[in-house]
Design an enzyme around this catalytic site. Structure first.
Site, PDB file in Angstrom:
ATOM      1  N   ASP A   1      -9.060   8.867  -5.297  1.00  0.00           N
ATOM      2  CA  ASP A   1     -10.291   8.083  -5.228  1.00  0.00           C
ATOM      3  C   ASP A   1     -10.848   8.008  -6.644  1.00  0.00           C
ATOM      4  O   ASP A   1     -11.647   8.849  -7.058  1.00  0.00           O
ATOM      5  CB  ASP A   1     -11.270   8.792  -4.279  1.00  0.00           C
TER       6      ASP A   1
ATOM      7  N   ASN B   1     -12.858   4.663 -13.192  1.00  0.00           N
ATOM      8  CA  ASN B   1     -13.209   3.361 -12.628  1.00  0.00           C
ATOM      9  C   ASN B   1     -13.901   2.545 -13.711  1.00  0.00           C
ATOM     10  O   ASN B   1     -14.940   2.923 -14.197  1.00  0.00           O
ATOM     11  CB  ASN B   1     -14.159   3.573 -11.439  1.00  0.00           C
TER      12      ASN B   1
ATOM     13  N   CYS C   1     -11.589  -2.693  -9.094  1.00  0.00           N
ATOM     14  CA  CYS C   1     -11.330  -2.745  -7.661  1.00  0.00           C
ATOM     15  C   CYS C   1     -10.084  -2.003  -7.221  1.00  0.00           C
ATOM     16  O   CYS C   1      -9.990  -0.808  -7.306  1.00  0.00           O
ATOM     17  CB  CYS C   1     -11.141  -4.188  -7.212  1.00  0.00           C
TER      18      CYS C   1
ATOM     19  N   HIS D   1     -15.058  -0.455  -1.514  1.00  0.00           N
ATOM     20  CA  HIS D   1     -14.509   0.577  -2.374  1.00  0.00           C
ATOM     21  C   HIS D   1     -13.048   0.715  -1.994  1.00  0.00           C
ATOM     22  O   HIS D   1     -12.686   0.583  -0.830  1.00  0.00           O
ATOM     23  CB  HIS D   1     -15.289   1.859  -2.098  1.00  0.00           C
TER      24      HIS D   1
END
Length: 1079
Positions: A460, A191, A196, A443
């Site tokens: 994720d 990330n 996003c 998230h």
């Protein structure tokens, strides 16, 4: 977007100094529980907060508790951490006292208990590696403040809030030991903090094998640089997703399409990103073997038609689509959205259709589908603009989507008359992209089943886990659950709980195209990228682009070769490119060392050179390289032409040399030498002087460049010790220079190699911006990351021509929001420049400055309060900035105010109120210290005390009066307060009609408008409407002043004031007087 990523360390709160450790409440149960926790390493802690709505601090800590031998505590922001949500984090209680470099890992959940119905408690869970830089972690947007503070919701009971934390401490190894590749066969994406929705979209596209294959087959020229070629960057990213063992960075890709700032992601949505990628790829695929792939996969067509009712006229227009936007609002599932999509609109009355030769006609208008694509992308409209509230809102309504989607249902009701009916439009769900959180933050992650088997995976960011159907479907439908039987005493209104995590994009694959789309992508589809570095690259880059290591591999020549190509054939390509015959080429393989440096490690063996390029990559993989990185060694003979490289014996070491010039402050590459491991540096000094262009007997000193992360390590090399004893090996770097003269300290800033490398490693150009103009750079200074606080402000003061550096106040930059942080840096509040520039795991190069009228240490002893003064007779509010020593009291604030404001008469008494969300929470006692008063979320309001309140009769009541409107949200009536709240004295036996006269006079409302107002007694947020003849005092039975949320007289009318731009201060809203600001 992820500026307030739901999982973030809490922003911008500087914890000052070591926090005092309060003793843990050591009752017998607690001790027993903690001992159990020691063994089980997991424990639950319950924190009961009394008088919650009266908490007056920005942040509030629980007592410490022990889990896994560590001390923890919960940190909450009762009024939100710069958001309209309760913010809550788990915090390491003794962080300030822990040894340097500490770190601990915990998985934990935080829960706000619903005291009316346990089932509706709000629980969120996460895990984190805690360390000095991130000693707290949790949720900035835990749950809306409006839900917390509304007693009818059941979270706040008798002004008490109950929070539970469950913490499982595992030894650090556990978390890092979770290996996504080993557990699932897939790796995640890092990330970047600002990207996003990008990671979930990329994983989705990567897991459409046909798409991945096409990306691999796109011709990219060797001269393409991944940072400005989308195809190359995407090939490289997909390649790493397929072959890396750990998570992959997306930085090259974001640079390649120019979205490398947080702003770019804020200004676009996932649909636009999808389109940007697909359009660029479509363009690059033209004229190649994979031309048309994007259309083949994603393009469908629909037909817009208008058909006249009374005459024979029909107009149609065919359009293509790559994705469909479906309504969520008002639709229960995907089928309902498709029904709405093809709904017929009647054009009649004023809205008739102008048909060419027939004039205005009644007509039917609509859309039908001609064909659907093999891969159907559905964008769910979860975010919508609300015109009433003048803002974007997220729609969390329940919305179902099936595992199998039949678009031929009901006799092909979605299909146009000319559609091809031979194609069966039955689709299988491939991926679900999820957004969790509110409109301003949240998230993103994705659920994907790459092969359409029953096994789902959750992507994720860096973590990939296996998931079941229920998690993918039921839990992502969104919506609310409803209480089966309302709790007695709660007016029996159904109680609802909104789920904030739900699907916003779905990808379906057509059953009949499954084999084609979910195809095998094997080795032969993938080209190798071979990066070849040469002496010329080292000479060109060292001292310019880089100072450490030998080369930036992204800037060297890259060759794209099919995996099955024999390496010897590749050498011929190199010979053509560089003009070096094959027999004079020798290749070394680079290795990443444990200290994070990259060095040539060993030459390829003759046997390896007979292999295919793809087999060589296996050898390279052991060196942790995703690309195959090579160093091309070419030996030059006396006539400056290439010669055959001499055989390398076991006893020989290849060393690289850099030369440092302290006068010019520059480092350059001078060449490489094979040395005998038993030999000594003293034996090659003449050769080194010759390479440097020095006299043969020049006295030089040598240093070994060992590493530069996290700190520089460059040590003197003893000329009389053998290379072997000095532990030198192939690929090592020696830096050398003339022995500096005795007075070199004064003469040169950086007299020797270590001091120069230290400087280069820490130098940092900082862009300074005035806090008043936070968007534009004012000036830049070259500083060092290890400059102290004093050195930094001194340089800034010097640049601004200011004599007193203590009048400079600095503020750090928030990398996610691209704004200054809300809290400035305290005087000497950080040790070094590097601490000022770090924002979580990101480093910025921006600082904001302001010039104060008094020195910062003095200012920090003062408290600044913004007080809104409401004049008793004039229609205006004046905001005053009051600056007093922190130990002052509310009485001192009132005295100071009296010198600044117009009073209606000289003896008027003032009071200070705390107003929040258009309700009055508190009248401040005059002896309260101002240090803890927070004006960031509350409005502090000063007003004259009316005469009738000073002389209350025994049976008079002082009540709260608030303005309200009723809004229906998700089929539930909610009271919304607005405008300025006030107190009113009501007398025993007084009717509503008498009280209305006084209210109308006080608020000066015209008769016509006032006649539309309704009056209600509100208890726990439920209105009970009053008639003119009702005795109002009979409702308000208590003697003391009522709490803000409990009981009040409500004035129901429309909120007619224009909506202002949203500010951090909720109370500047409506039904208010004009505001002037005086500093």
């Amino acid at each position: 977007q992820e500026d307030e990523e739901m999982l973030v360390p809490h922003a911008d709160v500087v914890v000052e100094g070591p926090q005092p450790m309060e003793a843990v409440q050591a009752d017998a149960n607690n001790v027993a529980e903690n001992q159990a926790a020691e063994e089980a390493q997991t424990s639950r802690f319950t924190w009961t907060i009394d008088n919650f709505s009266r908490l007056n601090t920005k942040k509030h800590y629980s007592d410490p508790f022990v889990v896994g031998g560590y001390k923890w505590r919960i940190l909450i922001f009762p009024k939100g951490n710069n958001v309209d949500f309760l913010s809550m984090y788990l915090d390491v209680a003794d962080a300030a006292a822990l040894p340097y470099g500490w770190s601990r890992y915990a998985a934990f959940s935080l829960l706000v208990v619903n005291q009316a119905h346990q089932k509706y408690s709000v629980r969120k869970e996460t895990q984190h590696q805690f360390n000095a830089r991130e000693s707290d972690w949790g949720f900035t947007s835990f749950m809306p403040l409006s839900d917390v503070y509304d007693p009818s919701r059941g979270y706040l009971l008798n002004d008490t809030l109950v929070i539970e934390a469950e913490v499982a401490v595992r030894r650090v190894m556990d978390y890092w030991a979770y290996d996504s590749k080993k557990e699932t066969g897939c790796v995640g994406l890092k990330n970047q903090g600002a990207t996003c929705y990008m990671n979930s979209l990329l994983q989705t596209l990567y897991h459409i094998p046909y798409f991945r294959k096409a990306v691999y087959h796109m011709p990219t020229t060797e001269n393409d640089n991944p940072t400005n070629s989308i195809p190359l960057a995407l090939q490289s990213l997909f390649y790493k997703l397929q072959y890396n063992d750990t998570s992959v960075s997306t930085k090259e890709l974001t640079k390649s399409f120019g979205w490398d700032t947080y702003d770019s992601f804020m200004q676009h949505d996932v649909q636009e990103l999808n389109r940007v990628l697909c359009e660029k790829l479509e363009d690059k695929m033209k004229g190649t073997v994979v031309e048309g792939t994007i259309q083949k996969l994603f393009e469908g067509h629909h037909m817009n038609y208008i058909e006249c009712v009374n005459v024979d006229y029909k107009s149609t227009r065919k359009e293509s689509f790559y994705d469909l936007q479906l309504d969520v609002k008002g639709c229960r599932d995907v089928y309902a959205s498709f029904d709405k999509y093809v709904e017929v609109e009647c054009l009649e009355g004023d809205n008739k259709y102008h048909a060419e030769e027939h004039g205005l006609q009644d007509a039917k208008k609509g859309v039908l589908f001609l064909d659907f694509p093999p891969v159907l992308q559905l964008q769910l409209k979860r975010f919508e603009y609300d015109f009433m509230r003048d803002t974007m809102v997220k729609i969390n309504d329940r919305y179902e989507f099936p595992l199998q989607l039949d678009l031929d249902r009901e006799n092909g009701k979605y299909l146009a008359p000319g559609a091809d009916k031979s194609v069966r439009n039955l689709y299988i769900l491939h991926s679900v992209l999820v957004h969790s959180g509110g409109v301003h933050g949240g998230h993103y992650y994705a659920f994907i089943r790459p092969t359409l088997s029953d096994q789902w995976f959750k992507f994720d960011d860096e973590r990939v886990t296996k998931e079941d159907n229920k998690r993918v479907l039921e839990e992502q439908y969104g919506g609310e659950e409803e209480l089966p039987q309302a709790t007695p005493g709660f007016n029996n209104a159904p109680f609802k709980f909104t789920k904030y995590s739900n699907a916003y994009m779905l990808v379906y694959i057509r059953e009949s195209d499954k084999e084609k789309v979910v195809c095998d992508v094997d080795e032969k589809d993938i080209a190798e990228h071979l990066q070849v570095a040469r002496d010329d690259d080292l000479a060109e880059q060292i001292g310019k682009d880089i100072n450490f290591d030998l080369v930036d591999h992204d800037k060297v020549r890259s060759f794209r070769v099919q995996k099955q190509t024999p390496f010897n054939q590749f050498k011929e390509e190199v010979a053509k490119e560089f003009g070096i015959p094959v027999q004079f080429q020798r290749y070394w393989i680079w290795a990443k060392r444990q200290n994070h440096t990259y060095r040539p490690n060993r030459p390829l063996t003759a046997q390896e050179e007979t292999q295919a390029v793809g087999q060589l990559r296996e050898a390279s993989n052991k060196m942790h390289n995703a690309e195959l990185k090579l160093f091309l060694e070419v030996e030059i003979g006396p006539d400056l032409l290439p010669i055959t490289p001499p055989e390398k014996t076991k006893d020989e070491i290849l060393l690289f040399f850099k030369l440092y010039d302290p006068e010019k402050e520059e480092l350059r590459y001078v060449g490489r030498i094979f040395v005998k491991s038993t030999g000594k540096p003293a034996e090659i000094l003449n050769k080194l002087n010759e390479m440097a262009g020095f006299a043969p007997d020049e006295d030089i000193e040598l240093f070994e460049e060992i590493k530069f992360e996290p700190c520089v390590m460059c040590e003197p090399l003893d000329k009389r010790t053998s290379f072997r004893l000095s532990q030198l090996e192939d690929g090592d770097i020696i830096c050398y220079q003339k022995v500096p003269p005795i007075d070199s300290e004064e003469q040169y800033c950086y007299p020797d190699v270590p001091s120069f490398l230290e400087y280069v490693h820490n130098r940092q150009v900082v862009h300074f911006r005035s806090l008043e103009r936070p968007k534009e750079d004012d000036f830049c200074l070259e500083l060092s990351k290890i400059n102290t606080y004093d050195e930094v402000v001194e340089r800034v003061a010097q640049r601004l021509g200011l004599d007193d550096p203590s009048k400079i106040r600095l503020t750090s930059h928030n990398c996610y929001s691209q704004q200054p942080k809300p809290q400035p840096i305290k005087y000497r509040g950080v040790d070094h420049l590097s601490d000022m520039l770090v924002h979580y795991n990101q480093t910025s190069d921006v600082l904001y400055y302001e010039t104060l009228d008094i020195p910062l240490p003095e200012l920090q002893g003062l408290k600044n309060l913004k007080v809104a003064f409401h004049h008793a007779t004039k229609d205006e509010v004046v905001i005053h900035n009051i600056r007093l020593p922190k130990q002052s009291t509310v009485g001192d604030v009132i005295d100071e105010l009296k010198t600044k404001v117009d009073l209606s008469h000289p003896d008027a008494e003032l009071r200070l109120l705390e107003v929040f969300y258009h309700k009055i929470y508190k009248i401040f006692p005059s002896n309260e210290k101002i240090e803890n008063i927070n004006d960031q979320y509350w409005t502090l309001r000063a007003e004259e005390i009316p005469e009738d309140e000073k002389n209350l009769e025994p049976n008079d009541r002082l009540i709260h009066v608030y303005h309200f409107t009723k809004e229906t949200a998700q089929n539930q009536m909610q009271v919304q307060n607005f405008g300025e709240p006030f107190f009113l004295v009501i007398r025993e036996g007084e009717t509503l009609a008498e009280i209305k006269v006084r209210i109308q006079k006080k608020l000066r409302v015209p008769d016509e408008e006032f006649s539309k107002w309704k009056f209600a007694f509100l208890s726990l947020g439920r209105p009970e409407y009053l008639q003119d003849t009702d005795i109002v005092s009979s409702r308000f039975q208590r003697r003391d002043v009522y709490g803000a949320w409990e009981q009040y007289l409500g004035l129901e009318h429309t909120d007619t004031t224009p909506k202002r731009a949203y500010t951090a201060n909720q109370n500047r809203h409506a039904y208010e007087k004009p505001v002037k600001i005086y500093n």
